[in-house]
Design a protein around this motif. Structure first.
Motif, mmCIF file in Angstrom:
data_model
loop_
_atom_site.group_PDB
_atom_site.id
_atom_site.type_symbol
_atom_site.label_atom_id
_atom_site.label_comp_id
_atom_site.label_asym_id
_atom_site.label_seq_id
_atom_site.Cartn_x
_atom_site.Cartn_y
_atom_site.Cartn_z
ATOM 1 N N ARG A 31 -2.067 3.826 0.024
ATOM 2 C CA ARG A 31 -3.339 3.610 -0.658
ATOM 3 C C ARG A 31 -4.371 3.154 0.335
ATOM 4 O O ARG A 31 -4.089 2.327 1.202
ATOM 5 C CB ARG A 31 -3.214 2.462 -1.669
ATOM 6 C CG ARG A 31 -2.595 2.794 -2.944
ATOM 7 C CD ARG A 31 -2.445 1.497 -3.737
ATOM 8 N NE ARG A 31 -1.303 1.598 -4.607
ATOM 9 C CZ ARG A 31 -1.391 1.959 -5.891
ATOM 10 N NH1 ARG A 31 -2.561 2.165 -6.443
ATOM 11 N NH2 ARG A 31 -0.305 2.084 -6.601
ATOM 12 N N LEU A 53 -7.095 0.751 1.327
ATOM 13 C CA LEU A 53 -7.463 -0.621 0.945
ATOM 14 C C LEU A 53 -8.758 -1.023 1.644
ATOM 15 O O LEU A 53 -9.085 -0.499 2.708
ATOM 16 C CB LEU A 53 -6.359 -1.609 1.351
ATOM 17 C CG LEU A 53 -4.944 -1.372 0.832
ATOM 18 C CD1 LEU A 53 -3.998 -2.423 1.399
ATOM 19 C CD2 LEU A 53 -4.904 -1.387 -0.696
ATOM 20 N N ASP A 103 -0.786 -2.014 6.155
ATOM 21 C CA ASP A 103 -0.386 -1.836 7.547
ATOM 22 C C ASP A 103 1.133 -1.679 7.649
ATOM 23 O O ASP A 103 1.754 -1.098 6.772
ATOM 24 C CB ASP A 103 -0.888 -3.025 8.362
ATOM 25 C CG ASP A 103 -1.247 -2.633 9.774
ATOM 26 O OD1 ASP A 103 -2.151 -1.801 9.941
ATOM 27 O OD2 ASP A 103 -0.604 -3.146 10.709
ATOM 28 N N HIS A 115 0.802 -1.229 0.000
ATOM 29 C CA HIS A 115 0.000 0.000 0.000
ATOM 30 C C HIS A 115 0.835 1.280 0.000
ATOM 31 O O HIS A 115 0.274 2.375 -0.093
ATOM 32 C CB HIS A 115 -0.989 0.001 1.166
ATOM 33 C CG HIS A 115 -0.368 0.137 2.526
ATOM 34 N ND1 HIS A 115 -1.090 0.495 3.641
ATOM 35 C CD2 HIS A 115 0.911 -0.036 2.971
ATOM 36 C CE1 HIS A 115 -0.301 0.535 4.694
ATOM 37 N NE2 HIS A 115 0.925 0.215 4.315
HETATM 38 C C1 Q0Z Z 1 -4.986 -0.103 8.982
HETATM 39 C C2 Q0Z Z 1 -4.487 0.705 12.149
HETATM 40 C C3 Q0Z Z 1 -3.195 2.692 12.486
HETATM 41 C C4 Q0Z Z 1 -5.047 2.314 13.856
HETATM 42 C C5 Q0Z Z 1 -7.143 -0.132 8.902
HETATM 43 N N1 Q0Z Z 1 -4.076 0.847 3.607
HETATM 44 C C6 Q0Z Z 1 -5.131 0.762 4.471
HETATM 45 N N2 Q0Z Z 1 -6.375 0.993 4.020
HETATM 46 C C7 Q0Z Z 1 -7.412 0.915 4.854
HETATM 47 N N3 Q0Z Z 1 -7.305 0.618 6.150
HETATM 48 C C8 Q0Z Z 1 -6.079 0.370 6.685
HETATM 49 C C9 Q0Z Z 1 -4.949 0.434 5.834
HETATM 50 CL CL1 Q0Z Z 1 -3.374 0.127 6.393
HETATM 51 C C10 Q0Z Z 1 -6.038 0.050 8.116
HETATM 52 N N4 Q0Z Z 1 -5.462 -0.353 10.210
HETATM 53 C C11 Q0Z Z 1 -4.719 -0.585 11.430
HETATM 54 C C12 Q0Z Z 1 -3.417 1.494 11.817
HETATM 55 C C13 Q0Z Z 1 -3.985 3.099 13.516
HETATM 56 C C14 Q0Z Z 1 -5.297 1.115 13.182
HETATM 57 F F1 Q0Z Z 1 -2.160 3.447 12.109
HETATM 58 N N5 Q0Z Z 1 -6.769 -0.384 10.164
#
Ligand code: Q0Z
Length: 319
Positions: free
Chosen positions: A115, A117, A237, A95
């Protein structure tokens, strides 16, 4: 809506008058971005149609965050994630979009523009060594995530081959290990689950081999995958950081006992000596323990990447 220009002139390049360059390259402060989610040690902001993931200097032991930050911890973890994203791009796309463009100056080095996701609802854990909850489950049942293992394995022992042990994504409390069939049910597509397992094991194997060549054991790790707007499967992540993995120094590795954590052992050892009951609130960390822990994070980065941590800071510095 996001009205910032999508392309910015680089400072000092081109022929624009400097006042014009200065006005165009002004970036939003972190505080002006919508906060979408906050984890124990990370925060996620909205960046137009993308996301900004920011790793803080917060540290937790025994699942409780201490009030004292570890300087540069967030930058080390972000730098490591980027190193691995670059290393593994041919195995699976990820991502990552940028470490600099649209990253506010105050967050440079600790933040990534990524990105957005559609995340898949399982954690993809790979274990190459028997430790933590895997060791516990093996001791009580001889199996981990429904995978029966050979008899007589010892604490921290290397497995005959890496195993895929998916888990649920718990909103609160601990993720729960599940077997492959249960994970396929949750994801709703067995072929996708096969793909996640194969990609996870390929990522782990690549990283474990690289780490081993640099004197570090990658005992286990966790990945999260999602689909981009075009339906392409990507790893998201953070990847292969000390917060998502167990790294052990190879030179002191000894089977038959728990291994000291590369990064957190200073804090755990100190905390054990204080008589803290491991329940919130966590105690403040003294200066010498902070300094020792920071040095361990930087050492982990430099050992694994072969690059000075300062080189990362220079690469992402505001021009
Ligand atoms: C990552 C999380 C954080 C709290 C969702 N590329 C992505 N697109 C959509 N959603 C995520 C990602 Cl990485 C996503 N998390 C974990 C990370 C703080 C929770 F920095 N949850």
């Amino acid at each position: 809506m996001d009205q910032r220009p999508t392309a910015r002139p680089r400072c000092g390049s081109g022929s624009e008058a400097s006042w014009r360059v200065a006005s165009l390259r002004r970036v939003t402060a972190l505080a002006d971005l919508p906060l979408l989610a906050s984890g124990k040690v990370r925060d996620m902001y909205e960046l137009g149609d993308r996301l900004l993931m920011v790793a803080s200097d917060r540290i937790s032991t025994y699942d409780v965050v201490h009030p004292t930050p570890i300087p540069d911890k967030g930058k080390v973890l972000t730098a490591l994630s980027v190193f691995w994203f670059e290393q593994t791009d041919a195995i699976v796309p990820n991502h990552l979009l940028s470490t600099t463009e649209d990253v506010p100056g105050e967050a440079r080095g600790r933040a990534l523009a990524v990105r957005r996701l559609e995340m898949l609802p399982v954690e993809c854990v790979v274990r190459g060594y028997l430790t933590g909850s895997g060791w516990k489950d093996y001791q009580s049942s001889g199996a981990v995530a429904g995978i029966t293992l050979p008899e007589g394995l010892r604490d921290s022992e290397q497995l005959p081959e890496p195993i895929f042990t998916p888990s649920t994504k718990a909103d609160v409390g601990h993720d729960e290990t599940i077997d492959f069939d249960r994970a396929a049910e949750i994801v709703g597509d067995r072929a996708v689950m096969d793909q996640l397992r194969d990609l996870s094991i390929a990522l782990y194997s690549h990283a474990a081999e690289h780490a081993a060549s640099r004197g570090v054991i990658l005992a286990d790790t966790k990945f999260e995958f999602g689909r981009d707007a075009d339906g392409v499967l990507r790893v998201g992540d953070e990847v292969l950081t000390p917060d998502s993995s167990r790294f052990w120094p190879a030179d002191t590795y000894e089977v038959g006992r728990p291994q000291p954590s590369f990064d957190k052992q200073y804090v755990r050892d100190w905390a054990a000596g204080t008589g803290w009951d491991k329940k919130p609130p966590a105690p403040a960390i003294p200066d010498d323990v902070v300094a020792g822990t920071r040095a361990r994070y930087v050492e982990a980065y430099e050992k694994i990447t072969g690059e000075a941590f300062d080189a990362w800071l220079a690469r992402v510095a505001v021009a």
